[in-house]
Design a protein around this motif. Structure first.
Motif, PDB file in Angstrom:
ATOM      1  N   UNK A  94       0.850  -1.233  -0.107  1.00 46.22           N
ATOM      2  CA  UNK A  94       0.122   0.195  -0.008  1.00 46.22           C
ATOM      3  C   UNK A  94       0.818   1.165   0.079  1.00 46.22           C
ATOM      4  N   UNK A  95       0.302   2.426  -0.444  1.00 47.39           N
ATOM      5  CA  UNK A  95       1.065   3.921  -0.270  1.00 47.39           C
ATOM      6  C   UNK A  95       0.677   4.411   0.884  1.00 47.39           C
ATOM      7  N   UNK A  96       1.852   5.000   1.194  1.00 50.75           N
ATOM      8  CA  UNK A  96       1.721   5.722   2.617  1.00 50.75           C
ATOM      9  C   UNK A  96       2.158   7.427   2.306  1.00 50.75           C
ATOM     10  N   UNK A  97       1.152   8.425   2.488  1.00 54.49           N
ATOM     11  CA  UNK A  97       1.188   9.675   2.438  1.00 54.49           C
ATOM     12  C   UNK A  97       1.222  10.291   3.776  1.00 54.49           C
ATOM     13  N   UNK A  98       2.073  11.446   3.811  1.00 59.10           N
ATOM     14  CA  UNK A  98       1.749  12.360   5.132  1.00 59.10           C
ATOM     15  C   UNK A  98       0.664  13.123   5.134  1.00 59.10           C
ATOM     16  N   UNK A  99      -0.030  13.134   5.755  1.00 59.04           N
ATOM     17  CA  UNK A  99      -1.210  13.984   6.170  1.00 59.04           C
ATOM     18  C   UNK A  99      -0.853  15.182   7.132  1.00 59.04           C
ATOM     19  N   UNK A 100      -0.655  16.574   6.343  1.00 59.08           N
ATOM     20  CA  UNK A 100      -0.105  17.484   6.872  1.00 59.08           C
ATOM     21  C   UNK A 100      -1.074  18.936   7.088  1.00 59.08           C
ATOM     22  N   UNK A 101      -0.800  19.665   7.972  1.00 54.44           N
ATOM     23  CA  UNK A 101      -1.514  20.900   7.809  1.00 54.44           C
ATOM     24  C   UNK A 101      -0.731  21.929   7.109  1.00 54.44           C
ATOM     25  N   UNK A 102      -1.206  22.510   6.440  1.00 53.13           N
ATOM     26  CA  UNK A 102      -0.552  23.770   5.392  1.00 53.13           C
ATOM     27  C   UNK A 102      -0.129  24.759   6.346  1.00 53.13           C
TER      28      UNK A 102
END
Length: 375
Positions: free
Chosen positions: A252-260
């Protein structure tokens, strides 16, 4: 309404990075050439590298015979024990692979959820893990007559791959021609350029509300031979080591969920530290949330990250039933085969209809895949 501000140059950079993250294609017959420092190895069907779960696997033959001294890494397979790759130059630096459990660990008992794979009499190892633990580097270069995978130690003389390709061109053709002659006539690969794939590619994005539902989504994806990309905040990563390892192990892919904002880059660095601690993986993929943040986005792009965006936002219509799955399938089918990135929201809200959607897409010859990483 969420907005993302991005200058045109950033769009081009993000597109370039995305293309670079896709797994490279093999030659017309699925062949690769392999080099160890300046040595081009013999090509055989039994030892040909391959991709599995988003990771490139190379044969144990690379760490045997004369090649082990070139790399300073040796292969051993003691009876009834894990196979091992160990450094000839640094005592205690080693990687152990248990073929029965699929687990790996190093000399300091750090565990890695990337298995070794046995094919016939050869064992194949994930080259990215081997390189990172045992002090090697590797590269992939499109070349003629076949793409080149090159594994290098610190004793390499021609470190620049472009210089090496020029010097080794004749040897590469010799190895390739030897390989072609060794094949039975009916197995000689068709060198006609392959027809481009025209089916639709669908990239699904999920956020994580709880570990159990995310694991359930992973199980459904795996049964359907599909992958998705999961968006995780650094805070979620701190208590989700098992989930991270499951995502990495199943491709699976993993992306970082960040606050702009101005802190986005430091958040990304923290997220990658946690990913490395949990599963020895890193990611370039970032999902930004919040208003504005152009300066933070620019800092991320300059640092080599890729900003992920969706074409279809389906959070208000999750796959909560088979009917919803049918509706999304029809919506995707109406896009005339163009690739689509779909943000589905939490894995929990989509569990009921996910299997139905994946089954329909599979029957339609669509590929449901994750953004790929090379880090």
């Amino acid at each position: 309404m969420r907005r993302r501000l991005r200058p045109p140059a950033a769009l081009l950079l993000a597109l370039f990075l995305f293309i670079q993250l896709l797994p490279p294609a093999a030659g017309a017959g699925g062949e690769y050439l392999v080099a160890v420092n300046e040595e081009v190895l013999e090509m055989t069907q039994e030892t040909m590298p391959f991709w599995s779960g988003g990771h490139l696997y190379v044969s144990s033959v690379i760490f045997s015979g004369s090649y082990r001294s070139l790399l300073g890494v040796a292969y051993s397979r003691p009876p009834n024990k894990p196979v091992v790759l160990y450094s000839l130059r640094s005592i205690g630096t080693a990687l152990f692979f248990d073929l029965e459990t699929g687990q790996a660990y190093d000399g300091q008992n750090n565990t890695y959820h990337l298995p070794a794979i046995q094919r016939g009499s050869y064992v194949f190892f994930p080259v990215d893990l081997v390189a990172s633990v045992l002090g090697l580097t590797y590269s992939y270069t499109p070349a003629s007559p076949a793409p080149l995978i090159r594994i290098k130690s610190d004793s390499v003389k021609l470190a620049d791959d472009a210089v090496f390709l020029d010097a080794a061109a004749s040897r590469m053709w010799d190895r390739y021609n030897e390989y072609i002659r060794s094949l039975p006539e009916e197995q000689t690969p068709d060198t006609t350029p392959p027809t481009a794939y025209t089916g639709q590619r669908v990239y699904l994005l999920f956020t994580v509300a709880d570990t159990a539902s995310a694991r359930s989504a992973v199980d459904t994806l795996t049964r359907q031979e599909a992958q998705a990309t999961f968006l995780l905040t650094p805070e979620q990563m701190e208590g989700s080591g098992d989930l991270i390892r499951a995502l990495a192990a199943t491709g699976q892919g993993i992306a970082l969920r960040l606050t702009a904002g101005e802190e986005a880059l430091s958040q990304a660095e923290r997220g990658n530290e946690l990913l490395w601690q949990a599963a020895r993986v890193r990611t370039r993929l970032v999902w930004l949330e919040g208003e504005g943040g152009a300066e933070g986005a620019r800092a991320l792009l300059d640092a080599g990250y890729c900003l992920v965006e969706s074409r279809l936002d389906m959070r208000e219509k999750p796959l909560s039933s088979a009917g919803r799955a049918q509706g999304l399938y029809q919506q995707l089918a109406a896009q005339n085969g163009s690739d689509q990135t779909v943000f589905l929201g939490t894995a929990q809200a989509n569990i009921v209809g996910l299997g139905s959607l994946l089954s329909r897409l599979r029957e339609a010859k669509c590929r449901v895949i994750a953004y790929r990483e090379t880090l």
